[in-house]
Design a protein around this motif. Structure first.
Motif, PDB file in Angstrom:
ATOM      1  N   LYS A 153       0.839  -1.198   0.000  1.00  0.00           N
ATOM      2  CA  LYS A 153       0.000   0.000   0.000  1.00  0.00           C
ATOM      3  C   LYS A 153       0.875   1.250   0.000  1.00  0.00           C
ATOM      4  O   LYS A 153       1.858   1.341   0.728  1.00  0.00           O
ATOM      5  CB  LYS A 153      -0.911  -0.014   1.224  1.00  0.00           C
ATOM      6  N   ASN A 154       0.526   2.203  -0.857  1.00  0.00           N
ATOM      7  CA  ASN A 154       1.239   3.477  -1.004  1.00  0.00           C
ATOM      8  C   ASN A 154       2.628   3.325  -1.630  1.00  0.00           C
ATOM      9  O   ASN A 154       3.400   4.287  -1.633  1.00  0.00           O
ATOM     10  CB  ASN A 154       1.368   4.204   0.339  1.00  0.00           C
TER      11      ASN A 154
ATOM     12  N   GLU B  46       5.043   2.696  -4.972  1.00  0.00           N
ATOM     13  CA  GLU B  46       5.083   2.745  -6.432  1.00  0.00           C
ATOM     14  C   GLU B  46       6.111   1.781  -6.997  1.00  0.00           C
ATOM     15  O   GLU B  46       6.176   1.591  -8.215  1.00  0.00           O
ATOM     16  CB  GLU B  46       5.388   4.170  -6.895  1.00  0.00           C
TER      17      GLU B  46
ATOM     18  N   GLY C 142       0.784  -0.941  -4.666  1.00  0.00           N
ATOM     19  CA  GLY C 142      -0.306  -0.145  -4.117  1.00  0.00           C
ATOM     20  C   GLY C 142      -1.461  -0.980  -3.593  1.00  0.00           C
ATOM     21  O   GLY C 142      -2.611  -0.519  -3.579  1.00  0.00           O
ATOM     22  N   LYS C 143      -1.167  -2.200  -3.116  1.00  0.00           N
ATOM     23  CA  LYS C 143      -2.205  -3.128  -2.674  1.00  0.00           C
ATOM     24  C   LYS C 143      -2.163  -3.336  -1.163  1.00  0.00           C
ATOM     25  O   LYS C 143      -1.106  -3.314  -0.546  1.00  0.00           O
ATOM     26  CB  LYS C 143      -2.035  -4.486  -3.375  1.00  0.00           C
TER      27      LYS C 143
END
Length: 333
Positions: free
Chosen positions: A170-171, A173, A228-229
């Motif tokens: 998450k968050n 790249e 981003g998961k």
């Protein structure tokens, strides 16, 4: 089946209504109810704990609170006026809080720093035995003293698949995984890393291991689909055409938020690799395994070459090609 939620805090179990009884007679689905169980471990042993009784639905959602991730096993049994069926439909899921990156383990404690690791058997030909072993007990590595995650084939032409601990991107790249696999004598074929996340219908390839005859530490960038998961799970997979004579041996891994790269690019001249318009012409004098990467480390092709001339179609671009002990950079027009 069990579908894990996007936040990994619940799993929805689904099943189909039986239409035929144990004796072959017809069953009216409207008269059937279902009991849902969860496998619980204790000092006295394992037992199936009833968590939902007499539901008429064909699904059930099990929730966990924000806890350390763990492996859960569930079963469902049909029940009617005749009693509870002795047959059960079983499924499993990993639930709980995903690990934050970086996530590193060299297994030298003799156990897993991060868990759980799960053995998957999607089809009957997935027959391997997984665990952590000291390398000195493996006959062809008796002079090495590290530990490794090991998988031994149990049948000829079998396959193996183990799920690594689940982590979050998450968050992020960018993210990558570095792995140190044995690629020499008795190594399993087609060792590769794949991955999945919420919403994917099938696993996607992260990277295929290049074989160089010894321990080979390699890095692979995670595909965009895994960035981003809330949660991502990677899998270690391989083929065992010779059964018990072959092994997957993973000495360490490191998943982090940095990009991967491919170093030590060279061509030793033993294999002919030539870029042509629209692809690669590759000549090998004996069967070889080939892997092709983009310059940032993303695997785009892996396969077995036959002896003689081979041709691989590729789009225009720069590629890193690894074949046998040979590595080179090519430009396809």
């Amino acid at each position: 089946s069990a579908t894990v939620s996007e936040d990994m805090q619940s799993a929805t179990l689904k099943w189909e209504a039986p239409l035929v009884g144990i004796d072959g007679g017809y069953i009216n689905p409207e008269n059937i109810k279902y009991n849902v169980y969860k496998l619980t471990s204790s000092l006295a042993g394992d037992f199936w704990d009833l968590i939902e009784e007499g539901t008429q639905d064909l699904s059930y959602t099990y929730h966990v609170e924000e806890i350390m991730q763990d492996y859960y096993e569930f079963s469902v049994k049909a029940t009617n006026i005749a009693g509870v069926s002795p047959q059960a439909a079983e499924t499993s899921a990993v639930l709980g809080r995903p690990h934050d990156l970086p996530m590193y383990d060299d297994f030298n404690t003799g156990t897993y720093i991060y868990g759980p690791w799960i053995t998957y058997i999607p089809t009957p030909d997935y027959r391997t035995q997984w665990g952590i072993l000291p390398l000195e007990v493996i006959p062809f590595l008796e002079n090495e003293y590290d530990n490794a995650v090991c998988a031994m084939g149990l049948m000829e032409n079998g396959k193996g698949k183990a799920g690594m601990p689940i982590f979050t991107t998450k968050n992020l790249e960018q993210a990558s995984i570095e792995v140190d696999f044995w690629t020499g004598e008795n190594a399993a074929s087609n060792i590769h890393i794949s991955g999945t996340t919420f919403g994917l219908d099938k696993d996607i390839l992260v990277g295929s291991v290049v074989y160089n005859g010894t321990w080979n530490k390699q890095s692979f960038n995670l595909p965009q689909e895994l960035l981003g998961k809330d949660w991502v799970q990677l899998f270690v997979e391989g083929d065992f055409p010779e059964g018990t004579a072959q092994w997957i041996l993973l000495k360490s891994y490191n998943v982090n938020d940095k990009p991967a790269g491919i170093d030590n690019i060279e061509n030793n001249g033993q294999i002919s690799i030539k870029a042509t318009e629209g692809g690669l012409a590759v000549f090998v004098d004996e069967p070889e395994y080939i892997s092709i990467f983009t310059p940032d480390g993303k695997a785009i092709y892996a396969g077995q070459l036959s002896d003689g001339n081979n041709y691989i179609n590729l789009q225009k671009g720069i590629y890193i090609v690894a074949c046998g002990n040979n590595r080179t950079k090519v430009a396809v027009k």
